[in-house]
Design a protein around this motif. Structure first.
Motif, PDB file in Angstrom:
ATOM      1  N   HIS A  26       0.449  -1.199  -0.060  1.00 51.31           N
ATOM      2  CA  HIS A  26       0.122  -0.082   0.072  1.00 51.31           C
ATOM      3  C   HIS A  26       1.150   1.379  -0.380  1.00 51.31           C
ATOM      4  CE1 HIS A  26      -2.981   3.121   1.004  1.00 51.31           C
ATOM      5  NE2 HIS A  26      -2.466   3.676   2.120  1.00 51.31           N
ATOM      6  N   ILE A  27       0.391   1.920  -0.908  1.00 47.96           N
ATOM      7  CA  ILE A  27       1.534   3.603  -1.214  1.00 47.96           C
ATOM      8  C   ILE A  27       0.202   4.263  -2.098  1.00 47.96           C
ATOM      9  CG2 ILE A  27       3.940   1.929  -1.576  1.00 47.96           C
ATOM     10  CD1 ILE A  27       1.935   4.088  -4.479  1.00 47.96           C
ATOM     11  N   HIS A  28       1.299   5.157  -1.404  1.00 44.54           N
ATOM     12  CA  HIS A  28       0.519   6.052  -1.225  1.00 44.54           C
ATOM     13  C   HIS A  28       1.388   7.503  -2.962  1.00 44.54           C
ATOM     14  CE1 HIS A  28      -2.101   7.014   2.151  1.00 44.54           C
ATOM     15  NE2 HIS A  28      -1.268   6.257   2.575  1.00 44.54           N
ATOM     16  N   SER A  29       0.494   8.269  -3.095  1.00 43.10           N
ATOM     17  CA  SER A  29       1.367   9.147  -4.131  1.00 43.10           C
ATOM     18  C   SER A  29       0.504  10.187  -4.916  1.00 43.10           C
ATOM     19  CB  SER A  29       1.530   8.371  -5.865  1.00 43.10           C
ATOM     20  OG  SER A  29       0.160   7.958  -6.104  1.00 43.10           O
ATOM     21  N   VAL A  30       0.361  11.392  -4.767  1.00 48.14           N
ATOM     22  CA  VAL A  30      -0.094  12.353  -5.688  1.00 48.14           C
ATOM     23  C   VAL A  30      -1.077  11.960  -6.869  1.00 48.14           C
ATOM     24  CG1 VAL A  30      -0.720  14.950  -7.285  1.00 48.14           C
ATOM     25  CG2 VAL A  30       1.237  13.957  -4.615  1.00 48.14           C
ATOM     26  N   TYR A  31      -0.469  11.043  -8.127  1.00 40.24           N
ATOM     27  CA  TYR A  31      -1.527  10.118  -9.263  1.00 40.24           C
ATOM     28  C   TYR A  31      -3.073   9.272  -8.693  1.00 40.24           C
ATOM     29  CZ  TYR A  31       1.863  12.473 -11.669  1.00 40.24           C
ATOM     30  OH  TYR A  31       2.973  13.982 -13.577  1.00 40.24           O
ATOM     31  N   ASN A  32      -2.526   9.253  -7.500  1.00 41.93           N
ATOM     32  CA  ASN A  32      -3.706   7.887  -7.332  1.00 41.93           C
ATOM     33  C   ASN A  32      -4.473   8.675  -5.967  1.00 41.93           C
ATOM     34  OD1 ASN A  32      -2.550   7.725  -4.680  1.00 41.93           O
ATOM     35  ND2 ASN A  32      -1.693   6.119  -5.168  1.00 41.93           N
ATOM     36  N   SER A  33      -4.142   9.437  -5.343  1.00 38.96           N
ATOM     37  CA  SER A  33      -4.830  10.217  -5.135  1.00 38.96           C
ATOM     38  C   SER A  33      -5.659  11.411  -5.606  1.00 38.96           C
ATOM     39  CB  SER A  33      -4.221  11.144  -3.373  1.00 38.96           C
ATOM     40  OG  SER A  33      -3.625  10.666  -2.486  1.00 38.96           O
ATOM     41  N   VAL A  57      -7.151  -1.981  -5.389  1.00 39.73           N
ATOM     42  CA  VAL A  57      -8.272  -1.447  -4.736  1.00 39.73           C
ATOM     43  C   VAL A  57      -7.894  -0.153  -4.397  1.00 39.73           C
ATOM     44  CG1 VAL A  57      -7.990  -2.266  -2.063  1.00 39.73           C
ATOM     45  CG2 VAL A  57     -10.342  -1.554  -3.698  1.00 39.73           C
ATOM     46  N   LEU A  58      -9.114   0.910  -4.820  1.00 42.48           N
ATOM     47  CA  LEU A  58      -8.486   2.338  -4.470  1.00 42.48           C
ATOM     48  C   LEU A  58      -8.453   2.531  -3.264  1.00 42.48           C
ATOM     49  CD1 LEU A  58      -7.566   4.330  -7.381  1.00 42.48           C
ATOM     50  CD2 LEU A  58      -6.186   4.743  -5.570  1.00 42.48           C
ATOM     51  N   LEU A  59      -8.513   3.244  -1.603  1.00 42.53           N
ATOM     52  CA  LEU A  59      -8.768   4.197  -1.370  1.00 42.53           C
ATOM     53  C   LEU A  59      -9.037   5.591  -1.922  1.00 42.53           C
ATOM     54  CD1 LEU A  59      -8.309   1.984   0.748  1.00 42.53           C
ATOM     55  CD2 LEU A  59      -7.978   2.973   2.874  1.00 42.53           C
ATOM     56  N   ARG A  60     -10.042   5.726  -0.941  1.00 42.35           N
ATOM     57  CA  ARG A  60     -10.700   7.394  -1.744  1.00 42.35           C
ATOM     58  C   ARG A  60      -9.546   9.017  -1.201  1.00 42.35           C
ATOM     59  NH1 ARG A  60     -16.344  11.027  -0.923  1.00 42.35           N
ATOM     60  NH2 ARG A  60     -15.825  13.175  -2.702  1.00 42.35           N
ATOM     61  N   ASN A  61      -8.917   9.313  -2.090  1.00 40.20           N
ATOM     62  CA  ASN A  61      -7.834  10.214  -1.281  1.00 40.20           C
ATOM     63  C   ASN A  61      -7.052   9.560  -1.094  1.00 40.20           C
ATOM     64  OD1 ASN A  61      -8.499  13.252  -2.896  1.00 40.20           O
ATOM     65  ND2 ASN A  61     -10.619  13.308  -2.055  1.00 40.20           N
ATOM     66  N   HIS A  62      -6.489   8.449  -0.628  1.00 43.66           N
ATOM     67  CA  HIS A  62      -5.675   7.655   0.252  1.00 43.66           C
ATOM     68  C   HIS A  62      -4.635   7.186  -0.497  1.00 43.66           C
ATOM     69  CE1 HIS A  62      -5.170   5.392   4.018  1.00 43.66           C
ATOM     70  NE2 HIS A  62      -4.478   5.562   3.745  1.00 43.66           N
ATOM     71  N   GLY A  63      -4.608   5.872  -1.137  1.00 45.34           N
ATOM     72  CA  GLY A  63      -3.475   5.152  -1.833  1.00 45.34           C
ATOM     73  C   GLY A  63      -4.579   4.349  -2.648  1.00 45.34           C
ATOM     74  N   ILE A  64      -3.004   3.757  -2.373  1.00 48.90           N
ATOM     75  CA  ILE A  64      -3.579   1.887  -3.819  1.00 48.90           C
ATOM     76  C   ILE A  64      -3.177   0.688  -2.904  1.00 48.90           C
ATOM     77  CG2 ILE A  64      -1.765   1.856  -4.881  1.00 48.90           C
ATOM     78  CD1 ILE A  64      -4.431   0.781  -6.601  1.00 48.90           C
TER      79      ILE A  64
END
Length: 217
Positions: A107-114, A175-182
Motif C-alpha cells: 500500500h503506497i500513497h502518491s499524488v496521482y493515485n489520490s 483497490v483504491l481508497l478515496r484520497n488515500h492510496g492504492i
C-alpha cells in the motif's frame, strides 16, 4: 523459533523481502511522512489460519531499523510480545489475504493515485482502456478495458473492510481508497511490486489524459 507454521527462516525471508521493497518504494517518494504499509504472508495459506509480516506503525520508511516489521496472525494481532504496533490498516491486509491467494500486499500513497481516486469517485472506479501497462496486471486482451475500484476512506478502518470485500475483482489485483492510496497484491513480493508499478503508471496516464481532454473541450 516457530508459531504454528512459521519458521525462523521464513520470518527472516519475509523481513528481507519487505526491506528490499520498502527501500525501493521510499526512493520513489511513495511513503510521504510515515504513510503506507507492506506485508508478506508467511507459512500456512489457509484462509482462516495464516500469518504475515507487516510494517510497524509510525516508522520512517526511508530508514532501516531492527524494529521495522513484526509477525501478526489472521486477526492482525502480534504473534510475539512486542512494543511494536502493526500498521493501523492491517485489518485491510487480513481481509485481502482471507479472500485471495495473495502472498504479498503493498500500500503506497502518491499524488496521482489520490487525485484520480477523487476525480472518478462518483463512478467508484478508475476507467483505463487500451494502455500497454494493463498487461502488467496479467491482463492480455487486445485493447483491454479495466475499472480499478475505489472505496471510501473512513477514519474507522473496520468500516472500510466491507467495502474492500465488496469491491474485490479476481481480474484486478488492487483497490483504491478515496484520497488515500492504492492497495495492490500478488502471489509473491515480486508480483505485488509489479502490480503497484503498473497501477501507478496507469494512474499517471489517466491523470494526464484527462488534462489533455480538458484542454480540447
Amino acid at each position: 523459533m516457530a508459531y504454528q507454521h512459521v519458521t525462523l527462516e521464513q520470518k527472516q525471508k519475509a523481513f528481507a523481502d519487505l526491506r528490499e521493497v520498502k527501500e525501493l518504494f521510499a526512493s520513489r517518494g511513495w511513503f510521504p511522512g510515515t504513510s503506507g504499509n507492506l506485508s508478506v504472508r508467511v507459512g500456512n495459506f489457509a484462509p482462516d489460519d495464516f500469518h504475515f509480516a507487516v510494517t510497524a506503525s509510525g516508522k520512517d520508511k526511508t530508514v532501516h531499523t531492527p524494529e521495522d516489521y513484526l509477525i501478526v496472525d489472521q486477526n492482525g494481532k502480534p504473534c510475539e510480545a512486542t512494543s511494536l504496533r502493526p500498521s493501523a490498516e492491517t485489518l485491510i491486509h487480513t481481509e485481502i489475504y482471507r479472500l485471495t491467494r495473495a502472498g504479498a500486499i503493498f500500500h503506497i500513497h502518491s499524488v496521482y493515485n489520490s487525485i484520480v481516486s477523487e476525480w472518478f469517485w462518483d463512478r467508484k472506479a478508475v476507467p483505463v482502456t487500451a494502455v500497454e501497462l494493463i498487461k502488467g496486471l496479467n491482463i492480455w486482451d487486445e485493447d483491454a478495458h479495466i475499472d480499478i475500484p475505489i472505496v471510501s476512506n473512513y477514519a474507522d478502518i473496520p468500516r472500510i473492510v466491507p467495502e474492500v470485500t465488496a469491491s474485490l475483482n479476481p481480474r484486478i489485483p488492487g483497490v483504491l481508497l478515496r484520497n488515500h492510496g492504492i492497495y495492490a497484491w500478488g502471489a509473491n513480493a515480486f508480483e505485488a511490486k509489479r502490480h503497484i508499478e503498473a497501477f501507478e503508471f496507469l494512474f499517471e496516464y489517466v491523470y494526464r489524459w484527462e488534462l489533455l481532454k480538458g484542454r480540447q473541450s
